[in-house]
Design a protein around this motif. Structure first.
Motif, PDB file in Angstrom:
ATOM      1  N   LYS A 102     -22.804 -26.061   0.129  1.00  0.00           N
ATOM      2  CA  LYS A 102     -21.593 -25.811   0.898  1.00  0.00           C
ATOM      3  C   LYS A 102     -21.381 -26.912   1.937  1.00  0.00           C
ATOM      4  O   LYS A 102     -22.318 -27.280   2.651  1.00  0.00           O
ATOM      5  CB  LYS A 102     -21.714 -24.465   1.623  1.00  0.00           C
ATOM      6  CG  LYS A 102     -20.415 -23.927   2.158  1.00  0.00           C
ATOM      7  CD  LYS A 102     -19.589 -23.286   1.056  1.00  0.00           C
ATOM      8  CE  LYS A 102     -18.376 -22.571   1.626  1.00  0.00           C
ATOM      9  NZ  LYS A 102     -17.566 -21.961   0.558  1.00  0.00           N
ATOM     10  N   PRO A 103     -20.143 -27.419   2.077  1.00  0.00           N
ATOM     11  CA  PRO A 103     -19.838 -28.281   3.221  1.00  0.00           C
ATOM     12  C   PRO A 103     -19.519 -27.423   4.447  1.00  0.00           C
ATOM     13  O   PRO A 103     -18.900 -26.364   4.340  1.00  0.00           O
ATOM     14  CB  PRO A 103     -18.604 -29.057   2.740  1.00  0.00           C
ATOM     15  CG  PRO A 103     -17.935 -28.133   1.775  1.00  0.00           C
ATOM     16  CD  PRO A 103     -19.030 -27.343   1.113  1.00  0.00           C
ATOM     17  N   THR A 104     -19.957 -27.850   5.603  1.00  0.00           N
ATOM     18  CA  THR A 104     -19.621 -27.197   6.868  1.00  0.00           C
ATOM     19  C   THR A 104     -19.156 -28.275   7.841  1.00  0.00           C
ATOM     20  O   THR A 104     -19.436 -29.466   7.665  1.00  0.00           O
ATOM     21  CB  THR A 104     -20.816 -26.440   7.451  1.00  0.00           C
ATOM     22  OG1 THR A 104     -21.924 -27.329   7.614  1.00  0.00           O
ATOM     23  CG2 THR A 104     -21.231 -25.292   6.535  1.00  0.00           C
ATOM     24  N   TRP A 105     -18.456 -27.846   8.903  1.00  0.00           N
ATOM     25  CA  TRP A 105     -17.880 -28.842   9.803  1.00  0.00           C
ATOM     26  C   TRP A 105     -17.641 -28.271  11.196  1.00  0.00           C
ATOM     27  O   TRP A 105     -17.739 -27.073  11.420  1.00  0.00           O
ATOM     28  CB  TRP A 105     -16.558 -29.352   9.236  1.00  0.00           C
ATOM     29  CG  TRP A 105     -15.562 -28.264   8.951  1.00  0.00           C
ATOM     30  CD1 TRP A 105     -14.775 -27.588   9.844  1.00  0.00           C
ATOM     31  CD2 TRP A 105     -15.242 -27.728   7.670  1.00  0.00           C
ATOM     32  NE1 TRP A 105     -13.986 -26.671   9.209  1.00  0.00           N
ATOM     33  CE2 TRP A 105     -14.242 -26.730   7.864  1.00  0.00           C
ATOM     34  CE3 TRP A 105     -15.686 -27.983   6.371  1.00  0.00           C
ATOM     35  CZ2 TRP A 105     -13.701 -26.009   6.812  1.00  0.00           C
ATOM     36  CZ3 TRP A 105     -15.138 -27.259   5.329  1.00  0.00           C
ATOM     37  CH2 TRP A 105     -14.161 -26.297   5.548  1.00  0.00           C
ATOM     38  N   ARG A 106     -17.322 -29.184  12.095  1.00  0.00           N
ATOM     39  CA  ARG A 106     -16.898 -28.858  13.458  1.00  0.00           C
ATOM     40  C   ARG A 106     -15.772 -29.799  13.857  1.00  0.00           C
ATOM     41  O   ARG A 106     -15.875 -31.023  13.659  1.00  0.00           O
ATOM     42  CB  ARG A 106     -18.044 -28.986  14.448  1.00  0.00           C
ATOM     43  CG  ARG A 106     -17.613 -28.867  15.914  1.00  0.00           C
ATOM     44  CD  ARG A 106     -18.805 -28.936  16.858  1.00  0.00           C
ATOM     45  NE  ARG A 106     -18.404 -29.054  18.258  1.00  0.00           N
ATOM     46  CZ  ARG A 106     -17.968 -28.044  19.006  1.00  0.00           C
ATOM     47  NH1 ARG A 106     -17.882 -26.823  18.486  1.00  0.00           N
ATOM     48  NH2 ARG A 106     -17.618 -28.227  20.263  1.00  0.00           N
ATOM     49  N   VAL A 107     -14.704 -29.241  14.432  1.00  0.00           N
ATOM     50  CA  VAL A 107     -13.584 -30.004  14.962  1.00  0.00           C
ATOM     51  C   VAL A 107     -13.291 -29.466  16.353  1.00  0.00           C
ATOM     52  O   VAL A 107     -13.188 -28.246  16.539  1.00  0.00           O
ATOM     53  CB  VAL A 107     -12.330 -29.883  14.074  1.00  0.00           C
ATOM     54  CG1 VAL A 107     -11.182 -30.699  14.647  1.00  0.00           C
ATOM     55  CG2 VAL A 107     -12.632 -30.336  12.654  1.00  0.00           C
ATOM     56  N   ALA A 108     -13.179 -30.339  17.348  1.00  0.00           N
ATOM     57  CA  ALA A 108     -12.988 -29.873  18.724  1.00  0.00           C
ATOM     58  C   ALA A 108     -12.157 -30.865  19.519  1.00  0.00           C
ATOM     59  O   ALA A 108     -12.197 -32.078  19.282  1.00  0.00           O
ATOM     60  CB  ALA A 108     -14.331 -29.650  19.408  1.00  0.00           C
ATOM     61  N   LEU A 109     -11.408 -30.337  20.478  1.00  0.00           N
ATOM     62  CA  LEU A 109     -10.670 -31.120  21.461  1.00  0.00           C
ATOM     63  C   LEU A 109     -11.062 -30.635  22.845  1.00  0.00           C
ATOM     64  O   LEU A 109     -11.175 -29.422  23.065  1.00  0.00           O
ATOM     65  CB  LEU A 109      -9.152 -30.961  21.283  1.00  0.00           C
ATOM     66  CG  LEU A 109      -8.466 -31.726  20.150  1.00  0.00           C
ATOM     67  CD1 LEU A 109      -7.021 -31.248  20.020  1.00  0.00           C
ATOM     68  CD2 LEU A 109      -8.490 -33.232  20.413  1.00  0.00           C
ATOM     69  N   ASP A 110     -11.272 -31.555  23.766  1.00  0.00           N
ATOM     70  CA  ASP A 110     -11.470 -31.157  25.157  1.00  0.00           C
ATOM     71  C   ASP A 110     -10.633 -32.056  26.060  1.00  0.00           C
ATOM     72  O   ASP A 110     -10.437 -33.244  25.773  1.00  0.00           O
ATOM     73  CB  ASP A 110     -12.947 -31.203  25.544  1.00  0.00           C
ATOM     74  CG  ASP A 110     -13.532 -32.601  25.507  1.00  0.00           C
ATOM     75  OD1 ASP A 110     -13.282 -33.372  26.447  1.00  0.00           O
ATOM     76  OD2 ASP A 110     -14.266 -32.911  24.547  1.00  0.00           O
ATOM     77  N   TYR A 111     -10.148 -31.445  27.139  1.00  0.00           N
ATOM     78  CA  TYR A 111      -9.241 -32.150  28.055  1.00  0.00           C
ATOM     79  C   TYR A 111      -9.679 -31.882  29.483  1.00  0.00           C
ATOM     80  O   TYR A 111      -9.815 -30.723  29.894  1.00  0.00           O
ATOM     81  CB  TYR A 111      -7.801 -31.681  27.854  1.00  0.00           C
ATOM     82  CG  TYR A 111      -6.807 -32.348  28.766  1.00  0.00           C
ATOM     83  CD1 TYR A 111      -6.385 -33.653  28.522  1.00  0.00           C
ATOM     84  CD2 TYR A 111      -6.303 -31.691  29.886  1.00  0.00           C
ATOM     85  CE1 TYR A 111      -5.471 -34.285  29.354  1.00  0.00           C
ATOM     86  CE2 TYR A 111      -5.393 -32.302  30.722  1.00  0.00           C
ATOM     87  CZ  TYR A 111      -4.986 -33.603  30.461  1.00  0.00           C
ATOM     88  OH  TYR A 111      -4.083 -34.218  31.295  1.00  0.00           O
ATOM     89  N   LYS A 112      -9.903 -32.945  30.261  1.00  0.00           N
ATOM     90  CA  LYS A 112     -10.294 -32.814  31.655  1.00  0.00           C
ATOM     91  C   LYS A 112      -9.051 -32.743  32.537  1.00  0.00           C
ATOM     92  O   LYS A 112      -8.350 -33.749  32.722  1.00  0.00           O
ATOM     93  CB  LYS A 112     -11.180 -33.979  32.073  1.00  0.00           C
ATOM     94  CG  LYS A 112     -12.586 -33.905  31.516  1.00  0.00           C
ATOM     95  CD  LYS A 112     -13.493 -34.941  32.156  1.00  0.00           C
ATOM     96  CE  LYS A 112     -14.938 -34.760  31.690  1.00  0.00           C
ATOM     97  NZ  LYS A 112     -15.842 -35.752  32.334  1.00  0.00           N
ATOM     98  N   ILE A 113      -8.794 -31.538  33.063  1.00  0.00           N
ATOM     99  CA  ILE A 113      -7.680 -31.370  33.985  1.00  0.00           C
ATOM    100  C   ILE A 113      -7.963 -32.131  35.274  1.00  0.00           C
ATOM    101  O   ILE A 113      -7.093 -32.808  35.833  1.00  0.00           O
ATOM    102  CB  ILE A 113      -7.447 -29.883  34.270  1.00  0.00           C
ATOM    103  CG1 ILE A 113      -7.163 -29.141  32.961  1.00  0.00           C
ATOM    104  CG2 ILE A 113      -6.313 -29.677  35.259  1.00  0.00           C
ATOM    105  CD1 ILE A 113      -7.063 -27.637  33.131  1.00  0.00           C
TER     106      ILE A 113
END
Length: 307
Positions: free
Chosen positions: A46-57
C-alpha cells in the motif's frame, strides 16, 4: 518547503509491502485433526502519504492543516487457522489546528480538530473458545484535542489537556456479539448480530488531565513537587457495547530532590493513589466475563544520575 516567508508546504510518500504467513496444526487429544496442516501466505502492499500546510500568523502563532493516509496490514488468526485472513486496515486522517507560544513563552497552548475515516477496521473479538481479529466495517472518529503549559512564575509550571471524541461503527450487521444468557443460566452467548452505530471499543467521549510542578530552592539544590489528575468518562470494552468501564480518575504525584549539579536526583513517587480499578480488557465467554486491570496503587523511590 517554504512557499512564502510565512507559508510552508510539506509532502511525503511511502510505499510499504509486508508478507504474512501462517503454518499451523490442529491437535485434539494428541491426535491431528484433519485437515491438520494449514499453510497460508499473503502479501499486503500500500502507498501512504502526508500532505500539510502551515502558516505563521506571527512568529509565535501558527495555524496548520494536514491530510494523512496510513494502513495496517492484514493477517491470520492462529486460533482459527482455517479462516480467511482479515483485511488490511486503512485510515484517512484530516486535521487542522493552531500551535502557539505567548507572553515570552510563558504560555503554550495547542488546539486541534480532527476527523478519522477508517476502512476495514480490525475489530478484536472474544468468543467462547477463540480470540482474534476480524475485518470490521467502516468507522468514523472526530473530535478536538487541547493542551496547554503555563509558567506564571519561575518556580511554578501548570499543564493540562482534554480530548472530546465522537465515534461509531458504520453498517455492521455481522458483528460478533456476546449477550448474557437468560436467568437462571450464567455465562454469555456467542452470536452474530447488528452493531451498526455502536461505539468503538476503548474510546472515551471525554478525557483530560490537569497538573502542576513547583520547585523549592534548598541552598544550591532544589525540591520539585509534582501532581497530576486524570479523568476519563469511561468506555465500552467490546463491539456489542454491553460491558463498560465506568468513569474514573487517576491521581499521581512525586517529590524529587535534585543536587546542585543537576545530575543527581532522588524521588519518591506514587501512581493511582486512590487505588481505582480500571480495566485493560473485558472478554465475554461461555462461563462469564474475564477482566484484566491496570496496576493498582503503586509507589516507590528512584535514584537517578545523568552522565
Amino acid at each position: 518547503m517554504p512557499l512564502t516567508d510565512a507559508l510552508n508546504f510539506t509532502a511525503g510518500l511511502r510505499y510499504t509491502t509486508e508478507k504474512r504467513s501462517l503454518n499451523a496444526e490442529q491437535i485434539l487429544g494428541g491426535v491431528p485433526v484433519p485437515p491438520s496442516n494449514y499453510e497460508q501466505e499473503k502479501r499486503y502492499s500500500k502507498p501512504t502519504w502526508r500532505v500539510a500546510l502551515d502558516y505563521k500568523i506571527t512568529p509565535d502563532v501558527m495555524i496548520y492543516t494536514s491530510y494523512n493516509r496510513g494502513f495496517k496490514s492484514g493477517g491470520f488468526n492462529p486460533t482459527t487457522p482455517g479462516e480467511d485472513p482479515f483485511k488490511p486496515e486503512q485510515l484517512d486522517a484530516y486535521e487542522g489546528g493552531i500551535k502557539s507560544e505567548l507572553f515570552d513563552r510563558k504560555l503554550r497552548f495547542n488546539l486541534a480538530a480532527f476527523y478519522y475515516n477508517y476502512k476495514n477496521i480490525q475489530v478484536p473479538y472474544f468468543l467462547i473458545n477463540t480470540i482474534g481479529l476480524k475485518t470490521g466495517p467502516k468507522a468514523t472518529i472526530y473530535g478536538v484535542d487541547f493542551d496547554f503549559e503555563a509558567h506564571p512564575f519561575q518556580q511554578l509550571r501548570l499543564f493540562g489537556g482534554l480530548s472530546l471524541l465522537h465515534d461509531k461503527f458504520g453498517h455492521y450487521p455481522d458483528a460478533a456479539l456476546s449477550p448474557p444468557n437468560p436467568p437462571p443460566l450464567g455465562g454469555n452467548q456467542s452470536v452474530v448480530g447488528d452493531a451498526t452505530g455502536n461505539r468503538l471499543p476503548f474510546t472515551s467521549t471525554f478525557s483530560g488531565n490537569i497538573g502542576a510542578a513547583y520547585e523549592i530552592p534548598v541552598g544550591d539544590s532544589k525540591i520539585t513537587l509534582n501532581g497530576n489528575l486524570y479523568h476519563n468518562s469511561g468506555f465500552y470494552a467490546e463491539t456489542d457495547n454491553l460491558r463498560r468501564q465506568p468513569a474514573y480518575e487517576l491521581v499521581s504525584g512525586s517529590i524529587q530532590w535534585t543536587d546542585a549539579t543537576g545530575k543527581l536526583t532522588v524521588s519518591v513517587w506514587g501512581k493511582n493513589l486512590t487505588n481505582e480499578a480500571v480495566v485493560t480488557m473485558l472478554a465475554a465467554s461461555g462461563f462469564g466475563t474475564g477482566a484484566s486491570y491496570q496496576p493498582p496503587r503503586t509507589y516507590g523511590a528512584t535514584l537517578g544520575y545523568a552522565f
